[in-house]
Design an enzyme around this catalytic site. Structure first.
Site, PDB file in Angstrom:
ATOM      1  N   ASP A  57     -10.508  -6.691   7.035  1.00 52.71           N
ATOM      2  CA  ASP A  57      -9.501  -5.757   6.507  1.00 52.71           C
ATOM      3  C   ASP A  57     -10.099  -4.971   5.337  1.00 52.71           C
ATOM      4  OD1 ASP A  57      -6.562  -4.782   6.261  1.00 52.71           O
ATOM      5  OD2 ASP A  57      -7.073  -5.501   4.257  1.00 52.71           O
ATOM      6  N   ARG A  96      11.832  -2.867   7.112  1.00 49.47           N
ATOM      7  CA  ARG A  96      12.748  -3.959   7.443  1.00 49.47           C
ATOM      8  C   ARG A  96      13.043  -4.796   6.197  1.00 49.47           C
ATOM      9  NH1 ARG A  96      13.959  -5.313  12.781  1.00 49.47           N
ATOM     10  NH2 ARG A  96      12.374  -3.838  13.459  1.00 49.47           N
ATOM     11  N   LYS A 125      -5.348   2.512   7.804  1.00 51.20           N
ATOM     12  CA  LYS A 125      -6.448   1.782   8.421  1.00 51.20           C
ATOM     13  C   LYS A 125      -6.081   0.315   8.534  1.00 51.20           C
ATOM     14  CE  LYS A 125      -8.088  -0.890   5.954  1.00 51.20           C
ATOM     15  NZ  LYS A 125      -8.225  -1.882   4.844  1.00 51.20           N
ATOM     16  N   ILE A 151       0.827  -1.213   0.000  1.00 51.74           N
ATOM     17  CA  ILE A 151       0.000   0.000   0.000  1.00 51.74           C
ATOM     18  C   ILE A 151       0.859   1.261   0.000  1.00 51.74           C
ATOM     19  CG2 ILE A 151      -0.301   0.279   2.516  1.00 51.74           C
ATOM     20  CD1 ILE A 151      -3.160   0.547  -0.002  1.00 51.74           C
TER      21      ILE A 151
END
Lengths: 302, 302
Positions: free
Chosen positions: B159, B27, B81, B4
């Protein structure tokens, strides 16, 4: 007029000089002596009886609709714990109560146990190292016939566990949040029968909770707090506080029992034209369901 | 710097004249051209780079700790979100942000889809009869490799479903609450792959939501609202609004895309020294887990 109404609410109301029991309402349960008894809230409303306030002691799944009816009548509302089956409905009741100018009380009876306020006072001055909550009781002994507890929305082991959370959120000086949780669901039920939860706060304090509904033999409702000044223990659901020096403390103004404290508080907020709705314990329960890992365990047969 | 971030955040930041991309942190993910790149937020802090704000696009399970670090630096924080893995941690971040005097933004990108504001305006003037939400997408197409989604705290089908809830909570004029829910958990996963939810509001309005992650073929992100003036439909996750007269409406001030709208709003709240944290969509998700019945369904293999 289920178990908690007869065991706790009726005696606490009888002992409170600010409050008079005007009527009871129950589809199945029994009334109290010659006090008018109605089948549901619609019958109570239709009776025209003058009512200032209602205490709602139903299972959480059906409480919201009754509370909304009562608020629409302009009655003050005392909600047994948990205050609702969802957080959104409690927020909505709060908004409706504010709009109607009535008092809404989300009661947490364990917060009125005699050890709670002195524990809070002690912990306000201590550096807290670790918190361990053990809430293990036998569902067959304490909740006979209350099958709604293991139905969806009945909270399962969080029905007693939320009492522990209502104490911990009161006695600890800082808010905390769940970092990990495991919930054990019996294969034949829709609510957890046991849960293990880890919380933390912004300082990294570790809080562990062990809730279990399958505890036979000795029962545990204990909160142990390790501090820089030694270990504090709340036993028996907050009734007994043992301080690090071995002394037992009781709050000077301790009321006669948790429900006496609740009704004293209810009368106080009605007089002050305010509400008392702390959703923190319910929010932790919702968070545990949201965040937790589900484990299916053997079927539970009562 | 996951999917995203690359797909939406980087282009939206590049197109916003109030905001400059100063660094990226990841990471595992890749950086952006010659922009300084760090392995984690500690390395970013140690670099001494001057930063005003951070956007956090990690999975919800790890977001709180990073947000708390950023707030402690005095940086404004944009949260993808959902704003957290639990409601309690979001409340705590909000309190920390208020105490630090920085802006916290709980972003809901679907609220910035072009059909949403005109739908809200239409519904403010209509009598609403029924709301039907259908959010069915193919997890294999839209979330390849995102195994965290079906882990505990990953929200599963909520989600995407929370996007629908972020729209419905915005366009309906009254708050609502869950009355019934069923959540389908794959036998080998810790988050639901499908859910069916019924909501109501104080007027008895019925709202039904059907969320499914197993939708092959045509995908659905639709909200249908039946009113006294006919039926309004939001298609494609809020991108297309069809009004009862058949006309398609678009908001006059529609920004170029949802994320452009989000960054415009973020700059606005930072300038106004305020926060924008609406937890209503996350609260409904927690309520669904709390209130819902769990159904075990066949294992999901990606």
């Amino acid at each position: 007029m289920g178990k908690i109404a007869h065991d706790q609410h009726v005696p606490a109301i009888a002992a409170n000089r600010d409050i008079v029991l005007a009527a009871t309402v129950s589809r199945h349960g029994e009334g109290v002596g010659s006090v008018p008894h109605f089948r549901d809230i619609d019958d109570l409303i239709a009776s025209g009886l003058e009512i200032d306030a209602v205490s709602l002691c139903t299972p959480p799944q059906v409480r919201r609709a009754i509370a909304a009816r009562a608020i629409a009548q302009g009655w003050h509302v005392f909600l047994e714990k948990p205050p609702g089956a969802t957080l959104a409905e409690v927020a909505q009741l709060r908004a409706a109560a504010d709009a109607a100018g009535i008092s809404l009380f989300a009661s947490w009876h364990s917060r009125y146990a005699p050890g709670v306020e002195p524990a809070r006072a002690f912990l306000a001055e201590a550096a807290i190292r670790k918190v361990t909550v053990t809430w293990r009781e036998d569902i067959r002994v304490w909740h006979p016939g209350q099958s709604w507890i293991l139905e969806a929305g009945g909270f399962g082991v969080f029905d007693p566990g939320i009492n522990a959370l209502s104490i911990v959120t009161r006695i600890l000086p800082r808010p905390f949040f769940i970092t990990e949780a495991e919930l054990d669901f019996p294969a034949n039920r829709d609510a957890p029968i046991a849960a293990r939860i880890r919380f933390a706060d912004d300082t990294g304090l570790g809080i562990e909770a062990d809730f279990d509904f399958r505890q036979e033999g000795p029962q545990s409702w204990d909160i142990v707090v390790e501090t820089d000044q030694g270990t504090l223990t709340l036993h028996d659901g907050g009734a007994r506080l043992i301080l690090p020096d071995g002394s037992e403390a009781a709050h000077k103004d301790a009321l006669h029992g948790e429900y006496a404290g609740l009704y004293h508080r209810f009368a106080e907020i009605v007089r002050a034209r305010t509400s008392d709705v702390d959703i923190a314990p319910l929010r932790h329960v919702a968070d545990a369901f949201l965040r937790g890992r589900r484990i299916t365990v053997e079927p539970f047969v009562e």
